[in-house]
Design a protein around this motif. Sequence first.
Motif, PDB file in Angstrom:
ATOM      1  N   HIS A  44       0.868  -1.190   0.000  1.00 37.82           N
ATOM      2  CA  HIS A  44       0.000   0.000   0.000  1.00 37.82           C
ATOM      3  C   HIS A  44       0.894   1.226   0.000  1.00 37.82           C
TER       4      HIS A  44
ATOM      5  N   ASP B 162      -6.275   1.764  -3.066  1.00 37.60           N
ATOM      6  CA  ASP B 162      -5.133   2.331  -2.341  1.00 37.60           C
ATOM      7  C   ASP B 162      -4.945   3.809  -2.686  1.00 37.60           C
TER       8      ASP B 162
ATOM      9  N   TYR C 118      -6.393  -6.498   1.159  1.00 40.04           N
ATOM     10  CA  TYR C 118      -7.481  -5.707   0.577  1.00 40.04           C
ATOM     11  C   TYR C 118      -8.853  -6.283   0.916  1.00 40.04           C
TER      12      TYR C 118
END
Length: 591
Positions: free
Chosen positions: A86, A282, A247
């Motif tokens: 990320h 992100d 995620y």
Amino acid sequence: MDNKTLNRKELINAYLEFFKSKKHKKIPSAPLTPEKDPTVLFTTAGMHPLVPYLLGQEHPLGKRIVSLQRCIRTTDIDNVGDKSHHTFFEMLGNWSLGDYWKKEAISWSLEFLTEILKLDINRISITCFKGEGSVPKDEESARIWMSLGIPKERIVFLGKKENWWGPAGKTGPCGPDTEIFYWAGKENPPKRFNPKDTRWVEIWNDVFMEYEKNIKGEYNPLKQKNVDTGMGLERTLAVVNKIEDNYLTETFLPIIKKIEKVSKKDYKESEEIKKTMRIIADHIKASIFIVSEGVYPSNTERGYVLRRLIRRLTKYAKINLSLEGTNFIREIAEPVFEIYGDSCEELKKDKQKILKIIEEEKIKFDKTIQKGLKILEKKLKEDKVITCKDIFLLYQSYGFPLELTEEISKEKNIQIDKEGFQNELKKHQELSQISCKDKFKSGLADCSERTIKLHTLTHLLNESLRKVLDKNIKQKGSNITPERLRFDFNFNRKLSEEEIKKVEDFVNKKILEGISVKKEKMLLKKAIKIGAQAEFGTRYPEVVDVYSIGSFSKEICSGPHVKNTKEIGRFKILKEESVASGIRRIKATID
Ligand code: SER
């Protein structure tokens, strides 16, 4: 603790409470844009706001600190798209500022993981520093881990590349570290630890900061031995809840779901769709946080990172999900405000403003894409060929993505020279890296004499602007290198030459008055009450340091500063310019 349903808030609370029980004091998350460390563009770890204290200055809250810090790491922006990278993430950390050392740090890390989070000790592995240069092998940490029940075959010694942390910029505190990995595989973990097996996920890093790297690249022992630890919140949440993909934890899932809804596509449809949705999720999150701190999209430094994030997300949304316009931005942004709104007031308060800035940048990019499209189509029609220089020009001047050039050329059956384009790009990147290195030669983190002088000068300038121009002026950002100071403030128009001269004269008069600079530790409430200047958007701990320049200026600040203004030298404004609507920037130096 029921580790099947541990949520973000519970994990944060458990961590903070555990370290409070070990006599740590909590500090709030510092801004993502570190004011006092020009060697980095963004806060990349919890230690940034603690640099002066790691170097030996006394912290107003004592020697044991704990925090949840928001971070941005852009070094591997191109790796975002897999299940664990990320650009924006949160880091839980605890620090010893010259207090406890390896034994306490390591045993508390293990105690928290196994007693509080109830993680299985049989799924834990460790790396330690194997020794390099003048720094010896870290046998001590390995011995401590073994005494706590980690078997020898689960401990691996690695070199500086893996088991050394810092400095974050070019100079500053650093040292060997010991990293904790957790087995996230479905099968039982192998007896012997292999750090190359990606089913071992790194969740926590304990750094033993006993060195300082100086501008010459030498490592010298620090005055004190510090511990700096960092636990990745998203990763830990994933392993505790046995979720294989970050995620799919609550820090991203609601955003992914919204992207699925607006695009009418399924996250699991293909690896390419997964990658696209991860990048969009992100980047929208990181963009929202960066804008919330007053950064505007631009072509330099932080503004450029922001621009790149918004453009990348636009590109992926357009090419892989056929998402156009700006409506979808609002929809996919919504869960970000829901996930973080409670812990970050600015997000809630400035929501509409933040969304508008992101949307405007997207519209701008859409327009440049339209321009680029026209040029490309003309070229394809007239020349029937497109060279690598053409692709690069489209990319560089219009921000036109390679993938679009590729797609449109393919429709017309025209081959493009991708390799040539990559070479052009590489040449260009090398050039900009060189100029970037020059720019961040040094900074406050090295506490050089000039940097300290410029720092006190910034306080004088801040107050002088209010006295000379307008009492409503507030600092909106600052960045100091040994060469110059940079100071951003709210003001609606360009300064006249007379005004610039007036500010210069006023500041120089104050310097010549030889006013003493004093530091005083006090409750934040009291600091605000006595009128100490505080940076907008910064959340301060309960107890702070206030630096006063006689009765002229008072600011909440972590220093360091000169003892008397006469040490500063002659103040000179180099440049006054606009950086965003209603925000002016002064660059100044000393003779
Ligand atoms: N500074 C270390 C890291 O970022 C520990 O927090 O890994």
